[in-house]
Structures are given as C-alpha cells and as structure tokens.
Write an enzyme that holds these catalytic residues in place. Structure first.
Site, mmCIF file in Angstrom:
data_model
loop_
_atom_site.group_PDB
_atom_site.id
_atom_site.type_symbol
_atom_site.label_atom_id
_atom_site.label_comp_id
_atom_site.label_asym_id
_atom_site.label_seq_id
_atom_site.Cartn_x
_atom_site.Cartn_y
_atom_site.Cartn_z
ATOM 1 N N SER A 176 11.480 73.033 19.991
ATOM 2 C CA SER A 176 11.674 72.214 21.192
ATOM 3 C C SER A 176 10.388 71.482 21.608
ATOM 4 C CB SER A 176 12.211 73.062 22.356
ATOM 5 O OG SER A 176 13.440 73.657 22.010
ATOM 6 N N LEU A 217 -9.252 86.489 28.874
ATOM 7 C CA LEU A 217 -8.072 85.733 28.424
ATOM 8 C C LEU A 217 -8.076 84.313 28.990
ATOM 9 C CD1 LEU A 217 -5.134 85.830 27.133
ATOM 10 C CD2 LEU A 217 -4.341 86.382 29.441
ATOM 11 N N TRP A 257 20.194 83.687 32.309
ATOM 12 C CA TRP A 257 19.987 84.973 33.001
ATOM 13 C C TRP A 257 20.577 84.903 34.407
ATOM 14 C CZ3 TRP A 257 17.605 86.694 37.436
ATOM 15 C CH2 TRP A 257 17.300 88.053 37.506
ATOM 16 N N ASP A 284 12.327 81.050 27.286
ATOM 17 C CA ASP A 284 13.653 80.435 27.413
ATOM 18 C C ASP A 284 14.684 81.446 27.923
ATOM 19 O OD1 ASP A 284 15.412 78.327 27.285
ATOM 20 O OD2 ASP A 284 15.793 78.519 25.126
ATOM 21 N N GLY A 285 15.705 80.922 28.592
ATOM 22 C CA GLY A 285 16.831 81.752 29.011
ATOM 23 C C GLY A 285 16.898 82.040 30.497
ATOM 24 N N ARG A 291 16.897 67.243 33.368
ATOM 25 C CA ARG A 291 17.717 68.171 34.166
ATOM 26 C C ARG A 291 18.000 67.583 35.547
ATOM 27 N NH1 ARG A 291 15.936 74.219 32.318
ATOM 28 N NH2 ARG A 291 15.886 73.748 30.094
ATOM 29 N N SER A 317 8.779 71.005 29.784
ATOM 30 C CA SER A 317 8.593 70.104 28.647
ATOM 31 C C SER A 317 8.766 68.648 29.073
ATOM 32 C CB SER A 317 9.603 70.438 27.540
ATOM 33 O OG SER A 317 10.888 69.953 27.880
ATOM 34 N N ARG A 367 20.811 78.595 38.771
ATOM 35 C CA ARG A 367 19.832 78.600 37.677
ATOM 36 C C ARG A 367 18.403 78.775 38.190
ATOM 37 N NH1 ARG A 367 20.648 76.540 32.827
ATOM 38 N NH2 ARG A 367 18.572 75.641 32.902
ATOM 39 N N HIS A 383 14.482 80.918 37.333
ATOM 40 C CA HIS A 383 13.100 80.438 37.196
ATOM 41 C C HIS A 383 12.147 81.296 38.040
ATOM 42 C CE1 HIS A 383 14.598 77.247 34.828
ATOM 43 N NE2 HIS A 383 15.128 76.554 35.806
HETATM 44 C C1 IPE Z 1 11.946 74.677 26.043
HETATM 45 O O1 IPE Z 1 13.146 75.178 26.485
HETATM 46 C C2 IPE Z 1 11.093 74.286 27.211
HETATM 47 C C3 IPE Z 1 10.559 75.369 28.032
HETATM 48 C C4 IPE Z 1 10.735 76.638 27.814
HETATM 49 C C5 IPE Z 1 9.753 74.940 29.141
HETATM 50 P P1 IPE Z 1 14.440 74.265 26.664
HETATM 51 O O2 IPE Z 1 15.502 75.135 27.200
HETATM 52 O O3 IPE Z 1 14.098 73.045 27.437
HETATM 53 O O4 IPE Z 1 14.725 73.820 25.164
HETATM 54 P P2 IPE Z 1 16.090 73.352 24.486
HETATM 55 O O5 IPE Z 1 16.632 72.244 25.327
HETATM 56 O O6 IPE Z 1 17.006 74.516 24.458
HETATM 57 O O7 IPE Z 1 15.695 72.925 23.110
HETATM 58 C C1 IPE Z 2 13.494 78.080 30.342
HETATM 59 O O1 IPE Z 2 14.738 78.507 30.757
HETATM 60 C C2 IPE Z 2 12.666 77.556 31.483
HETATM 61 C C3 IPE Z 2 12.472 76.103 31.480
HETATM 62 C C4 IPE Z 2 12.892 75.265 30.559
HETATM 63 C C5 IPE Z 2 11.742 75.577 32.598
HETATM 64 P P1 IPE Z 2 15.978 77.541 30.766
HETATM 65 O O2 IPE Z 2 16.089 76.909 32.119
HETATM 66 O O3 IPE Z 2 15.906 76.585 29.647
HETATM 67 O O4 IPE Z 2 17.168 78.564 30.561
HETATM 68 P P2 IPE Z 2 18.476 78.326 29.712
HETATM 69 O O5 IPE Z 2 18.066 77.966 28.327
HETATM 70 O O6 IPE Z 2 19.245 77.220 30.381
HETATM 71 O O7 IPE Z 2 19.196 79.635 29.770
HETATM 72 MG MG MG Z 3 16.595 76.676 27.734
#
Ligand code: IPE
Ligand code: IPE
Ligand code: MG
Length: 231
Positions: free
Chosen positions: A186, A128, A22, A17-18, A68, A62, A30, A34
């Site tokens: 999540s 792995l 970032w 996540d993040g 999104r 997910s 955004r 990725h």
């Molecule tokens: C969980 O992250 C899904 C993935 C990392 C693919 P999200 O960013 O979608 O989760 P929430 O919305 O913060 O719970």
């Molecule tokens: C996780 O990063 C990657 C996916 C869910 C695909 P995010 O896209 O959720 O990043 P934040 O949470 O918005 O920073």
């Molecule tokens: Mg996220």
C-alpha cells in the site's frame, strides 16, 4: 513469551491496518478503531524502546487515505494533532526521538507546527527513533527526493536518491509488519523496503500487543537474509 534482547540497530516498519474492521465488528464507528489503534501504537513504541530497536516507522496516514470520507479524514487529522501535542511528555519520558516522514505541505498548518515542535524537542534523544508516516506515499517520497537532488544539481544515483529521502537514516528497513490479514505494501516505504522481510498477521491493529511484536521479531530472527548472495 521469552524475550531475546538482540534487536539493537534493527529498523522496522509497521502498516497498522484493521482499525475500521475492529470498530465495525463492535458496532462502533470506524473512528473509534483509530482511537484504540493509537493506544496499540503507544504500547508498541514503548516495547520497541525497551527492546533497543533503533528505528520504528509507523504508517499513520497515506497519500491515498484522503479518499476516505471527510468525517474520517478530519477525525484522523485531529487525532494526529492531539497526539503530537499531548504526547510530547510520553516521548520525553521514554527518551524517544520523533521524526515525521511524508509530504507535510498538504497538512493543516497547526499540524506542521506541532511536528516541528515535537521533532525539535526530542532531537537530542539517542534511543529509539519513531518515524511517523503522515501523508506519506512511497512513490511521492521518491519523486520528491529526485527533485531535491536535481535542485542541488546532483546526478541521480541510488546514493543521491537515498540521501534525499525524508529520513535517510531508514534507507534500509529490516522488517515490515502488516496487521489485519492484508498482504500488500500500500505504497509504504517502497525504496526502503527493497530488502525487508515481510511479516503478516491476521490480528487487527487495535488488538496488537507486546507479545505480537515479540512474535514478529522472533520470526524475523529465523529468517535467512541473503541480499542476493549465496549462503
Ligand atoms: C495503509 O492502509 C495505510 C495505513 C495503514 C495508514 P490502508 O487500509 O489505507 O491500505 P489499503 O487501502 O487496504 O491498501
Ligand atoms: C488503518 O486502519 C488506519 C489507517 C489507514 C489510518 P483502517 O482504517 O484502514 O482499517 P480497515 O482496513 O478499514 O479495517
Ligand atoms: Mg485498511
């Protein structure tokens, strides 16, 4: 950081996540996050293979991520597709077996084909196993598993549910790592994470390094896992 090589048989899951935060912190779209997140995933997978970890499950998309923007979803699908095509050599070179978990029926046709290709080409590797969670939701997986067992006219028990999960090899996950400071599941590996240890870090996924993985593993090594018993 000192490495301890006693991770054989370990099954871990990562909520990467993040990526968005970032990129936004760098005044970038955004989607750039990725792209960089994918690099961090590759570094992590390579390290996990070196350490002798048995299974690593990466949450890539997910069942809720369809909410999104069309642009972001489209970008992620393309990134996944490009990765599956381009990285076949990466997986082969590192003797990594690839499995995909999640509901494939909603994925673009070309991705379904690429998934089949990479799973077939890497199936004989014994090091792995990387499980890529794509259009994955823990609840969805449990429901699909129960329906498969019912189709086979099997009684619904913990065993039959486990046996019909997308990858029954990861029915017990030892360690879940989540980056970017969020402390929630999540909808990741709900069944499989019943007795996992949970490691949270504020580091945003694109910044995650080999040392961060080692720190999480070291922390895991210090846990007293009781599984409901008394030690
Ligand atoms: C969980 O992250 C899904 C993935 C990392 C693919 P999200 O960013 O979608 O989760 P929430 O919305 O913060 O719970
Ligand atoms: C996780 O990063 C990657 C996916 C869910 C695909 P995010 O896209 O959720 O990043 P934040 O949470 O918005 O920073
Ligand atoms: Mg996220």
């Amino acid at each position: 950081m000192e490495e301890v090589n006693n991770y054989s048989g370990l099954k871990i899951g990562i909520i990467m996540d993040g990526n968005g935060r970032w990129a936004v912190a760098r005044k970038q779209p955004r989607t750039f996050g990725h792209t960089r997140g994918l690099e961090a995933a590759k570094t992590t997978v390579k390290k996990a293979a070196e350490l002798g970890i048995s299974h690593i499950t990466l949450y890539a998309f997910s069942t809720e991520n369809w909410k999104r923007s069309e642009e972001e979803v489209g970008f992620l699908m393309k990134l996944i597709s490009k990765h599956l095509k381009k990285e076949m050599d990466f997986y082969k070179k590192n003797s990594i077996r690839v499995k995909v978990i999640g509901d494939k029926s909603r994925l673009p046709k070309e991705i379904i084909k690429e998934i089949e290709d990479v799973e077939t080409a890497t199936d004989h590797f014994t090091g792995l196993t990387v499980c890529l969670a794509i259009n994955y939701g823990g609840r969805d997986e449990i429901v699909r598993s129960i329906n498969k067992a019912l189709e086979n006219k099997q009684e619904i028990t913990e065993n039959t549910i486990s046996e019909h999960l997308d990858c029954p090899e990861i029915t017990e996950i030892d360690l879940i790592i989540r980056t970017a400071g969020e402390q929630r599941l999540s909808n990741f590996l709900l069944w499989e994470a019943a007795y996992s240890e949970y490691y949270y870090t504020d580091i945003l996924w694109p910044d995650f390094t080999e040392d961060n993985l080692l720190a999480a593993l070291k922390w895991y090594g210090s846990r007293n896992r009781k599984f409901g018993g008394v030690k």
